[in-house]
Design a protein around this motif. Structure first.
Motif, PDB file in Angstrom:
ATOM      1  N   ALA A  69      27.466  18.469  50.421  1.00 16.61           N
ATOM      2  CA  ALA A  69      26.401  17.773  51.460  1.00 16.61           C
ATOM      3  C   ALA A  69      25.150  17.581  50.503  1.00 16.61           C
ATOM      4  O   ALA A  69      24.368  18.206  50.351  1.00 16.61           O
ATOM      5  N   GLY A  70      24.292  15.595  50.395  1.00 15.80           N
ATOM      6  CA  GLY A  70      22.842  16.387  50.197  1.00 15.80           C
ATOM      7  C   GLY A  70      23.053  14.721  49.110  1.00 15.80           C
ATOM      8  O   GLY A  70      23.743  14.961  48.264  1.00 15.80           O
ATOM      9  N   PRO A  71      22.030  14.821  48.827  1.00 13.01           N
ATOM     10  CA  PRO A  71      21.418  14.043  48.218  1.00 13.01           C
ATOM     11  C   PRO A  71      21.377  13.805  46.481  1.00 13.01           C
ATOM     12  O   PRO A  71      21.615  12.862  45.326  1.00 13.01           O
ATOM     13  N   VAL A  72      21.672  14.619  46.137  1.00 16.74           N
ATOM     14  CA  VAL A  72      21.412  15.887  44.573  1.00 16.74           C
ATOM     15  C   VAL A  72      23.413  15.077  44.554  1.00 16.74           C
ATOM     16  O   VAL A  72      23.127  14.698  43.075  1.00 16.74           O
ATOM     17  N   ARG A 103      25.119  25.559  53.807  1.00 20.64           N
ATOM     18  CA  ARG A 103      25.276  26.889  54.504  1.00 20.64           C
ATOM     19  C   ARG A 103      26.552  27.532  53.717  1.00 20.64           C
ATOM     20  O   ARG A 103      26.285  28.460  53.888  1.00 20.64           O
ATOM     21  N   LEU A 104      27.037  26.857  53.404  1.00 20.12           N
ATOM     22  CA  LEU A 104      28.248  27.711  52.632  1.00 20.12           C
ATOM     23  C   LEU A 104      27.721  27.419  51.115  1.00 20.12           C
ATOM     24  O   LEU A 104      28.507  28.559  50.371  1.00 20.12           O
ATOM     25  N   TRP A 105      26.187  27.435  50.686  1.00 24.50           N
ATOM     26  CA  TRP A 105      25.607  27.007  49.111  1.00 24.50           C
ATOM     27  C   TRP A 105      25.144  27.893  48.730  1.00 24.50           C
ATOM     28  O   TRP A 105      24.459  28.236  49.858  1.00 24.50           O
ATOM     29  N   ASP A 106      24.639  28.606  47.919  1.00 26.25           N
ATOM     30  CA  ASP A 106      23.929  28.758  47.195  1.00 26.25           C
ATOM     31  C   ASP A 106      22.469  29.032  46.930  1.00 26.25           C
ATOM     32  O   ASP A 106      22.254  27.268  47.253  1.00 26.25           O
ATOM     33  N   ALA A 107      20.846  29.008  47.338  1.00 30.44           N
ATOM     34  CA  ALA A 107      19.625  29.137  47.139  1.00 30.44           C
ATOM     35  C   ALA A 107      19.837  27.375  45.880  1.00 30.44           C
ATOM     36  O   ALA A 107      19.122  26.683  45.660  1.00 30.44           O
ATOM     37  N   ASP A 108      20.378  28.038  45.219  1.00 31.45           N
ATOM     38  CA  ASP A 108      20.940  27.392  43.671  1.00 31.45           C
ATOM     39  C   ASP A 108      21.825  26.082  44.229  1.00 31.45           C
ATOM     40  O   ASP A 108      21.112  25.179  43.424  1.00 31.45           O
ATOM     41  N   ARG A 109      22.254  25.832  45.205  1.00 32.03           N
ATOM     42  CA  ARG A 109      22.491  24.232  45.580  1.00 32.03           C
ATOM     43  C   ARG A 109      23.858  24.073  43.877  1.00 32.03           C
ATOM     44  O   ARG A 109      24.465  22.783  44.294  1.00 32.03           O
ATOM     45  N   LEU A 110      24.440  25.279  43.901  1.00 32.26           N
ATOM     46  CA  LEU A 110      26.009  24.581  42.987  1.00 32.26           C
ATOM     47  C   LEU A 110      26.949  25.895  43.184  1.00 32.26           C
ATOM     48  O   LEU A 110      27.880  25.219  43.124  1.00 32.26           O
ATOM     49  N   HIS A 111      26.503  26.972  43.675  1.00 31.77           N
ATOM     50  CA  HIS A 111      27.460  28.128  43.467  1.00 31.77           C
ATOM     51  C   HIS A 111      27.586  28.473  45.434  1.00 31.77           C
ATOM     52  O   HIS A 111      27.101  28.374  45.918  1.00 31.77           O
TER      53      HIS A 111
END
Length: 267
Positions: free
Chosen positions: A125-128, A167-175
């Motif tokens: 979830a998120g704009p990117v 919260r289930l995604w790493d800081a890179d927002r891809l993994h």
């Protein structure tokens, strides 16, 4: 109800999602949903064998050219194929070509195994990610159609709101994080008709909203450490997986990784 299916071998084909990023182990390697699934299947079947041909950053054409024929030659009971999302996230993407290569992969893999499994990948979830959702959904429509033609199962991770939780995604927002990968392993397990351990779709407990300043600081860190380098690789035609070998290139008896490991569930 649990089926009587007993899988004695498993080959995973794909990109970073199947390689296991960002489920980091203490030794610096990645675990991920495919390793977790292999461990559970191995507990049911002595002599169980596992191969993971996935390499981060691969496009669907590279997956087909480099991984599909070796995977088919292994004649495993179970094969998972996840690819195409790296293509869909690029500014220019020929979905006709993606469709043709997915069809080619399934046509090769399905006759070589007892069960082929495809996936509708999760979406954060998120704009990117929101700007890419129409193309992602086009990809998943292709996945559904290809699976129907070849008798493959489809794990619908995208349809789960829980897996969209940042919260289930790493800081890179891809993994995905370790907990995200654990849920994917459970989803595949249940799709195979095996007895559920828990409900992988259960939402995380509500979290207090982050302050505006904290959100902006997190966005800046993400842009500097992850988004900028990702865009740079796209513009120069490079990949994070360039020169990297397959994670587990041979179909060998599964053994748990040596050394201490993290628990599957968060404390």
């Amino acid at each position: 109800m649990e089926t009587s299916a007993n899988y004695t071998s498993f080959v995973a084909v794909g990109d970073s999602f199947t390689e296991g990023m960002s489920d980091l182990l203490p030794d610096g390697s990645y675990r991920g949903w495919a390793d977790l699934l292999a461990a559970r299947l191995a507990a049911r079947s002595p002599g169980f064998r596992y191969a993971n041909l996935a390499v981060r950053g691969k496009l669907i054409g590279q997956i087909v050219d480099e991984q599909v024929a070796p995977a088919a030659a292994m004649r495993a009971d179970l094969v998972t194929l996840v690819g195409g999302l790296n293509d869909a996230l690029r500014p220019s993407c020929d979905m006709g070509r993606v469709r043709a290569r997915l069809e080619e992969a399934a046509a090769t893999l399905a006759p070589s195994c007892r069960q082929l499994v495809l996936m509708r990948s999760p979406g954060r979830a998120g704009p990117v990610m929101d700007r890419f959702r129409p193309r992602m959904e086009e990809l998943f429509a292709v996945v559904d159609a290809v699976a129907a033609r070849h008798g493959a199962l489809v794990v619908d991770l995208y349809g789960s709101g829980a897996l969209g939780d940042p919260r289930l995604w790493d800081a890179d927002r891809l993994h995905l994080t370790a907990e995200g990968h654990r849920r994917v392993a459970e989803a595949v397990w249940q799709t195979l008709g095996l007895a559920a351990r828990d409900d992988w779709r259960t939402p995380l407990p509500p979290a207090a909203p982050a302050r505006w300043a904290a959100r902006r600081a997190d966005d800046l860190r993400f842009a500097r450490r992850h988004l900028g380098p990702w865009v740079g690789r796209r513009l120069t035609g490079r990949s994070s997986g360039d020169g990297l070998p397959a994670k587990r290139p041979e179909l060998l008896p599964y053994e748990p990784p040596p050394g201490p490991d993290r628990p599957e569930r968060p404390s």
